[in-house]
Scaffold this active site. Structure first.
Site, PDB file in Angstrom:
ATOM      1  N   PRO A   1     -29.127  77.195 -36.562  1.00 55.75           N
ATOM      2  CA  PRO A   1     -29.325  76.184 -37.344  1.00 55.75           C
ATOM      3  C   PRO A   1     -29.184  74.834 -36.799  1.00 55.75           C
ATOM      4  CG  PRO A   1     -27.904  77.693 -38.258  1.00 55.75           C
ATOM      5  CD  PRO A   1     -27.976  78.078 -36.760  1.00 55.75           C
TER       6      PRO A   1
ATOM      7  N   VAL B   1     -26.943  80.683 -42.449  1.00 56.06           N
ATOM      8  CA  VAL B   1     -27.203  79.041 -42.490  1.00 56.06           C
ATOM      9  C   VAL B   1     -26.565  78.732 -43.827  1.00 56.06           C
ATOM     10  CG1 VAL B   1     -29.369  77.639 -42.702  1.00 56.06           C
ATOM     11  CG2 VAL B   1     -29.309  79.798 -41.341  1.00 56.06           C
TER      12      VAL B   1
ATOM     13  N   THR C   1     -18.651  72.595 -39.498  1.00 54.00           N
ATOM     14  CA  THR C   1     -17.758  72.271 -38.433  1.00 54.00           C
ATOM     15  C   THR C   1     -16.331  72.125 -38.999  1.00 54.00           C
ATOM     16  OG1 THR C   1     -18.526  70.165 -38.475  1.00 54.00           O
ATOM     17  CG2 THR C   1     -19.330  71.318 -36.861  1.00 54.00           C
TER      18      THR C   1
ATOM     19  N   LEU D   1     -22.684  82.509 -38.355  1.00 50.03           N
ATOM     20  CA  LEU D   1     -22.476  83.733 -39.334  1.00 50.03           C
ATOM     21  C   LEU D   1     -23.612  83.428 -40.315  1.00 50.03           C
ATOM     22  CD1 LEU D   1     -18.777  83.545 -40.356  1.00 50.03           C
ATOM     23  CD2 LEU D   1     -19.968  84.934 -38.647  1.00 50.03           C
TER      24      LEU D   1
ATOM     25  N   TYR E   1      -6.957  60.360 -31.534  1.00 51.38           N
ATOM     26  CA  TYR E   1      -8.501  60.221 -31.079  1.00 51.38           C
ATOM     27  C   TYR E   1      -8.480  59.648 -29.731  1.00 51.38           C
ATOM     28  CZ  TYR E   1     -13.460  60.208 -31.954  1.00 51.38           C
ATOM     29  OH  TYR E   1     -14.790  60.808 -32.025  1.00 51.38           O
TER      30      TYR E   1
ATOM     31  N   TYR F   1     -21.479  59.496 -40.089  1.00 57.68           N
ATOM     32  CA  TYR F   1     -22.314  59.968 -41.171  1.00 57.68           C
ATOM     33  C   TYR F   1     -23.499  59.220 -41.310  1.00 57.68           C
ATOM     34  CZ  TYR F   1     -21.984  55.506 -43.990  1.00 57.68           C
ATOM     35  OH  TYR F   1     -22.504  54.308 -44.683  1.00 57.68           O
TER      36      TYR F   1
ATOM     37  N   ALA G   1     -15.620  69.341 -41.222  1.00 56.35           N
ATOM     38  CA  ALA G   1     -15.595  67.664 -40.754  1.00 56.35           C
ATOM     39  C   ALA G   1     -14.325  66.885 -41.727  1.00 56.35           C
ATOM     40  CB  ALA G   1     -17.031  67.110 -41.149  1.00 56.35           C
TER      41      ALA G   1
END
Lengths: 600, 675
Positions: free
Chosen positions: A173, A312, A255, A310, A515, A244, A257
């Site tokens: 995907p 879509v 993920t 796993l 970060y 975004y 997010a």
């Protein structure tokens, strides 16, 4: 669309015209970050600009970059020749698609738009890690998808997955293509046909349920389309990851997010009410859209973070919120990073966080100043007065001070109270409010900073970011130790010019998110991707040793597999593999994300 | 092996400048070990941080609720403990002391030699993680030298872990504290509050402090002038900050400090023989000030390259084991503790390697052998020749002697050590002997046997001389063992290694090693022995070669240690299954005193020393021949008889016959009487 939802529907599905065209390369760089028309450019002089009008610093002279690049990265932008980067790939740059005529027939008989052109396949063969971008610019991938398919609905996806499962075809995907974990990359040694399932044409707003403040969206919708459409209706999801503009809803779910404004709206797992995932065994979904469910282990959490391995993700029901009455920026300067973190910890303890609260360290604070456009005379004078006040009157050391940016979103009255509370509290930690402008600039820079890597790449400077989550009491030492390790490893590798800085980007009750930005001049030192890999690996080892996580929101993909087993225990790996085997017995979602193939 | 080392005499700088005062009042902006945020932490800040740490606060709450003492009382107790422990920084005092010290050094010393280049390198690397100075500890001078040198090179003066015995000295405790010493109680007891506070204080200094830290890994001054087995207490406390990821790395700097003449030589000789150590008192200190009228030659300080613990431990340590749970409730794990010996011995080995061999070490080595085992005394010319000869051998084995003119250096020895050696009317070199008579001595305070005035008079100069022989012995110990084994018969490599391993393990405490089983160390020694023409290989069998002069020197030099060991074994054999330490030491010393009376040319008085006898016992504990327990403030040993017999038999079988015969005789004569 399910039957029982129909009566809640306020209107028919909204067909969203995305800013990102089906031919992505028409708008977005095929070999770098962001819009084609937005980039750092060097003109005679040298004068450095950021091109385009999409961002506030667009078309303004950025006079401070020149000296900074020379001092910090040993790049003289006046004399250095930009590196030649390979052009748009021709059809013969990559092997012909590995697909039998029979399978191609079957696929074309599905009636779903597809392409086997090299450019389409290549553009969907990667995300945005340094390794991927560097490969695009300088060499070729060992493996790219053989065919791209553009389903337009859940049912299209069901058909593709079922055909693939029957014919032993691999499905990867693809959403917004902004992954920074190597997740969308094709496994090198995959001998089966690989379909890149591009969800971008599956981006409708299926329905909104204003009573319950939820909406159902197809997974291919990208963040800026979703927010723009909702805004017209007076709503927002409030989910705003730094990517975004380009990342998609399905990618966010896959993920796990995190959005900048999660303090008010929540992370993706908080926003998600229901999700449909098409697996090789059929569709995983629930029979209700309730706010919470006590019903065994929550399978939403099998879908969240599944990284395409796993199934879509096709349709997602998210919470929506009425647009906030008031949106306001703010900033506070602190004498040191430690003071700033202590303040953040206190804010989190009191749960006083505004929509966003971030703290840049001293190096990043300085870096942000570098990106200041040439100001008017008045602004310059004002700036120097402010600087005088902060460094002389307040006694801040320019080599230690750092800045916190704030974003408030709420009713006006609430914002006022929140502001007052925070500014008062900050005094106890040596903080000093530094105005709305600095705050707004800070957030704008978040979007612009992503573009700077492409400039560096032309001058033998590579850059990358990585992130982690960490308990409060270990945050400062983690940041310090990671910088130490990077400095140490740079010395070992012979890297003399580099930068490593960080910011605290999110706060929680029990910890925060850090970060890091890393960049270095690799001229004369060999393959920068190899060098960078060594640096990032050492940094991640140190992070894990200091009590930090493998990732807060970037995911595992292929880049961080090494730390997956120790993070979740061997039992955890077994549990994941059992789920994988149950949902995908033929391993058609052969992304190799999370767990390396040897374990499958 | 050729080693080039460069040292600068920093006293030259002091001699050249017009005013020491200007130097001592220089602007002070030193390099710090570990930068901490915006402002530098103060001594008081550290104390407050310890008191307010969750670790101490939780302990206070626990004790308070358990024993019904109010929390504020306990907080006061912790504050008092912290005031007892904590360092201070009084810069005026540092400068005045520095000035006084400069005047003293300029009077009594010829030079203070330092490897400046490495010091500068260490300095340049500082700033990013804790730096721990780990000097050898063979004199009180070590403390002072380290602070003095850091001051000279603009490195922040370290926080030094000092024993509480210093604290008791009137005025000295405060002085040391003001220059950066922090104090640790010597007695180990269950004072939980004290030890938790102390550990937290060290943790605080390492993780949140910016000073270099200095401590002595051997825990105490080595009276024998050779390395002692490491102590792990402070090392664990220091490393905790690394294991817990509170610091990115820790750099240990091994430092060798050697003295042409040790201030405390006489005191050490007495202590080694068992005269109780006088409590450090200021009058004692002023007495040693009197000594400062004499000449003490040179001091050599060599700072080695830092050991990064991160690199040293590499993958062997997994710091993520501390990720779960509150850090302050965690302890250093057993796995982590198991890593400590390798680091401790690395530090000790590096210290030994960098330690400068003084010319007097070589002079002592030659004289010691001559005065005890040879018939004819040496002339200065003969001594000079021999010293030049052995200097080459020591250099070959890795030792470095600092001397530009060896004749002059040897001559200087006779001035610096005029209390110990002199040239008599016949131009022969003799040892200086002064009559010793001790007054009333409380037997209860003795660790062993009260040696007679006669024995003491004879032994003290030899033991003093041996103190200067000892620092070079680690270069020879492995070769010595090979030579001793081959003295009985020739043998193949396997048999030789087996016997080597046996003896090396027994000497693992006396000549410290972590790996007596190490084949590479053995092979190196064997190859060196072959290169030095001490051993040769024919038909797969090793035998002695004809370099007899060197062989006799190496064998004789170690005699005392074999005799001590054998005596210990014989004494243990004759004693009951559970025996207290004092009985063992007393019997051994008695036995040895008698044999010295009879066989001065065979038994070296150094064999009487309690340090070696204690090491014998500890080695036997390590080998599980005896077991150590403490009961009612007494150290007891349980003897596993069959194992003891086995060891003794093996030992007797491989060491040269004459030791055994002499010693056995003594047993039958003496020990029976006593028992």
């Amino acid at each position: 669309m399910s039957e029982h939802n129909q009566k809640n529907q306020m209107q028919g599905p909204i067909v969203v015209k995305s800013v990102v065209p089906k031919n992505r390369q028409d708008l977005i760089k095929w070999n770098g970050w962001g819009y084609n028309d937005s980039k750092f450019v060097i003109k005679e002089g040298p004068e450095i600009y950021f091109s385009g009008k999409r961002y506030p610093i667009g078309e303004q002279r950025l006079p401070h970059i020149y000296d900074w690049a020379k001092d910090v990265l040993n790049v003289d932008l006046a004399t250095a020749k930009p590196k030649k980067i390979q052009g748009l790939p021709s059809e013969d740059l990559y092997p012909k698609p590995n697909i039998t005529a029979e399978n191609l027939d079957k696929i074309s008989s599905l009636g779903i738009s597809y392409s086997t052109k090299v450019i389409d396949r290549l553009i969907r063969a990667h995300g945005q890690t340094l390794h991927e971008i560097y490969t695009l610019q300088n060499s070729t991938f060992t493996r790219i998808p053989d065919i791209v398919l553009w389903p337009t609905s859940h049912n299209d996806v069901v058909k593709i997955v079922s055909l693939s499962n029957e014919s032993d075809i691999v499905v990867i995907p693809f959403g917004g293509g902004t992954a920074v974990s190597g997740a969308p990359e094709c496994p090198h040694n995959e001998s089966r046909t690989i379909i890149s399932l591009d969800t971008s044409q599956m981006n409708k707003i299926l329905w909104l349920d204003k009573e319950n403040l939820i909406g159902c969206f197809e997974s291919g919708i990208v963040g800026q389309d979703l927010e723009r459409e909702l805004k017209q209706l007076g709503y927002t999801t409030g989910h705003e990851p730094d990517s975004y503009e380009f990342s998609s809803l399905g990618g966010w779910v896959a993920t796990r997010a995190s959005g900048m404004k999660k303090n008010v709206y929540g992370n993706i797992e908080d926003l998600l009410v229901h999700v449909k995932m098409v697996t090789a065994r059929g569709t995983l979904e629930k029979n209700c859209q309730v706010p919470r469910l006590s019903c065994g282990p929550d399978f939403n959490h099998v879908v969240l973070g599944s990284e395409g391995s796993l199934g879509v993700i096709t349709e997602v029901i998210l919470k929506i919120r009425p647009l906030p009455q008031c949106k306001k920026y703010g900033s506070i300067v602190f004498p040191s990073f430690e003071n700033g973190v202590e303040f953040m910890r206190e804010v989190a303890k009191r749960r006083w966080q505004p929509a966003s609260i971030r703290l840049m360290d001293n190096d990043q604070f300085k870096f942000a100043l570098i990106l200041k456009p040439e100001s008017t005379y008045v602004a310059l004078v004002l700036d120097s007065i402010k600087k005088f006040y902060i460094t002389t009157i307040k006694g801040f050391d320019p080599d230690h001070m750092c800045v916190m940016t704030l974003l408030f979103e709420a009713d006006e009255a609430d914002v006022k109270i929140n502001e007052k509370n925070l500014y008062n509290l900050s005094k106890r930690f040596g903080g000093y409010p530094a105005g709305e402008m600095n705050g707004e600039r800070g957030y704008m820079l978040t979007f612009v900073i992503a573009y700077i890597r492409d400039l560096g790449l032309q001058y033998e400077v590579v850059a990358e970011s990585f992130e982690t989550s960490v308990p409060w009491d270990r945050a400062v030492t983690l940041a310090r130790n990671v910088k130490f390790v990077i400095t140490d490893e740079c010395k070992t590798l012979g890297i003399t010019h580099f930068l490593i800085n960080c910011r605290v980007t999110q706060t929680y009750d029990s910890g925060c998110v850090i970060y890091f930005y890393l960049g270095f001049n690799h001229s004369g030192l060999g393959d920068p991707v190899v060098l960078h890999n060594r640096l990032e690996t050492r940094a991640r080892n140190e992070i894990v040793s200091c009590g930090g996580s493998i990732s807060h929101h970037h995911g595992v993909g292929k880049l961080r597999q090494k730390w997956y087993p120790s993070t979740v225990s061997d039992v955890g790996v077994g549990l994941y593999l059992a789920a994988k085997k149950q949902l995908d017995p033929n391993n058609i979602f052969a992304t190799n994300n999370l767990v390396p193939p040897s374990k499958l | 092996m050729s080693i080039v080392r460069e040292y600068d005499n920093f006293l030259d700088l002091r001699r050249q400048e017009t005013s020491n005062f200007l130097w001592i009042s220089k602007r002070w902006d030193p390099k710090i070990a570990f930068r901490q945020g915006q402002s530098r932490p103060s001594p008081q800040f550290h104390k407050e941080a310890v008191l307010n740490s969750p670790k101490i606060q939780e302990l206070i709450e626990q004790i308070s609720s358990r024993s019904n003492i109010s929390k504020s009382v306990l907080e006061h107790q912790v504050q008092d403990i912290l005031d007892e422990i904590g360092y201070e920084k009084k810069f005026k005092i540092i400068r005045w002391l520095g000035l006084m010290l400069t005047k003293i050094c300029l009077t009594v010393l010829s030079g203070i030699y330092i490897n400046v280049e490495q010091v500068e390198q260490i300095k340049n690397q500082m700033g990013h993680c804790p730096v721990i100075f780990v000097p050898t500890h063979r004199s009180y001078g070590d403390f002072i030298m380290m602070s003095y040198i850091t001051f000279q090179y603009d490195i922040e003066i370290p926080a030094i872990a000092a024993g509480m015995d210093f604290h008791g000295m009137w005025g000295m405790g405060t002085l040391l504290r003001d220059t950066g010493a922090f104090f640790m109680r010597r007695t180990y007891n269950d004072d939980h509050l004290y030890w938790t506070t102390f550990r937290q204080y060290v943790y605080q200094l390492v993780s949140k402090g910016d000073l270099p830290i200095e401590f002595f890994i051997e825990g105490t001054r080595s009276r024998s002038n050779k390395s002692l087995s490491p102590k792990y207490g402070l090392l664990t406390m220091v490393l905790k900050a690394f294991f817990f990821s509170q610091v990115p790395d820790i750099h240990f700097v091994p430092i060798g400090v050697s003295y042409d003449r040790i201030l405390e030589e006489n005191l050490f000789a007495f202590e080694l023989l068992g005269v109780p150590k006088p409590k450090e008192s200021t009058s004692g200190f002023f007495k040693s000030m009197k000594i400062l009228k004499e000449s003490f030659g040179n001091i050599y300080v060599h700072m080695d390259k830092p050991i990064s613990v991160k690199q040293f431990f590499g993958n062997k340590v997994d710091r993520s084991v501390h990720n779960l749970g509150a850090l302050h409730q965690q302890e250093v794990t057993d796995e982590e503790k198991k890593l400590l010996p390798s680091l401790a011995y690395e530090i000790l080995n590096r210290q030994q390697k960098v330690l400068v061999t003084t010319v007097f070490n070589l002079v002592s080595l030659i004289l010691n052998n001559n005065l005890v085992y040879e018939k004819d005394l040496l002339t200065l010319e003969e001594l000079t020749k021999d010293v030049q000869w052995i200097r080459e051998t020591v250099r070959f084995l890795g030792g470095f002697t600092h001397s530009t003119n060896i004749e002059r250096s040897i001559n200087d020895c006779f001035n610096t050590h005029k209390n110990l050696i002199r040239i008599n009317r016949n131009k022969k070199i003799k040892i200086v002997s002064n009559k010793i008579s001790h007054g009333e001595i409380n037997h209860k305070k003795l660790k062993g046997h009260l040696l007679s005035d006669e024995t003491m008079t004879y032994s003290v100069p030899f033991v003093t001389l041996q103190i200067y022989v000892n620092p070079v012995l680690h270069y020879f110990v492995d070769i010595n063992i090979i030579l001793v084994i081959l003295s009985s018969k020739s043998m193949n490599e396997d048999e030789l290694f087996e016997n080597y391993h046996f003896l090396r393990s027994l000497f693992a405490r006396e000549f410290i090693t972590l790996a007596p089983k190490d084949k590479t160390v053995f092979n190196t020694a064997l190859n060196n022995a072959i290169s030095l023409n001490l051993v040769s290989l024919t038909n797969g069998s090793y035998q002695l070669e004809n370099n007899e002069k060197l062989r006799y020197l190496i064998v004789n030099t170690f005699n005392a240690f074999y005799v001590s060991f054998l005596t210990t074994l014989i004494v243990l054999e004759g004693l009951p299954d559970v025996t207290d330490e004092k009985s063992i030491l007393t019997n051994a010393q008695k036995l040895l005193e008698n044999s010295i009376e009879k066989k001065k040319d065979i038994i070296h008085p150094y064999s009487l020393n309690l340090d070696t006898l204690g090491n014998c016992l500890n080695s036997l504990v390590d080998e599980r021949i005896i077991q150590k327990t403490r009961r009612n403030n007494k150290t007891l040993y349980e003897i596993y008889r069959s194992k003891l017999m086995e060891i003794k038999e093996h030992f007797v079988r491989i060491i040269p016959k004459y030791y055994v015969e002499e010693s056995c005789q003594i047993t039958s004569n003496r020990l029976q009487n006593k028992l």
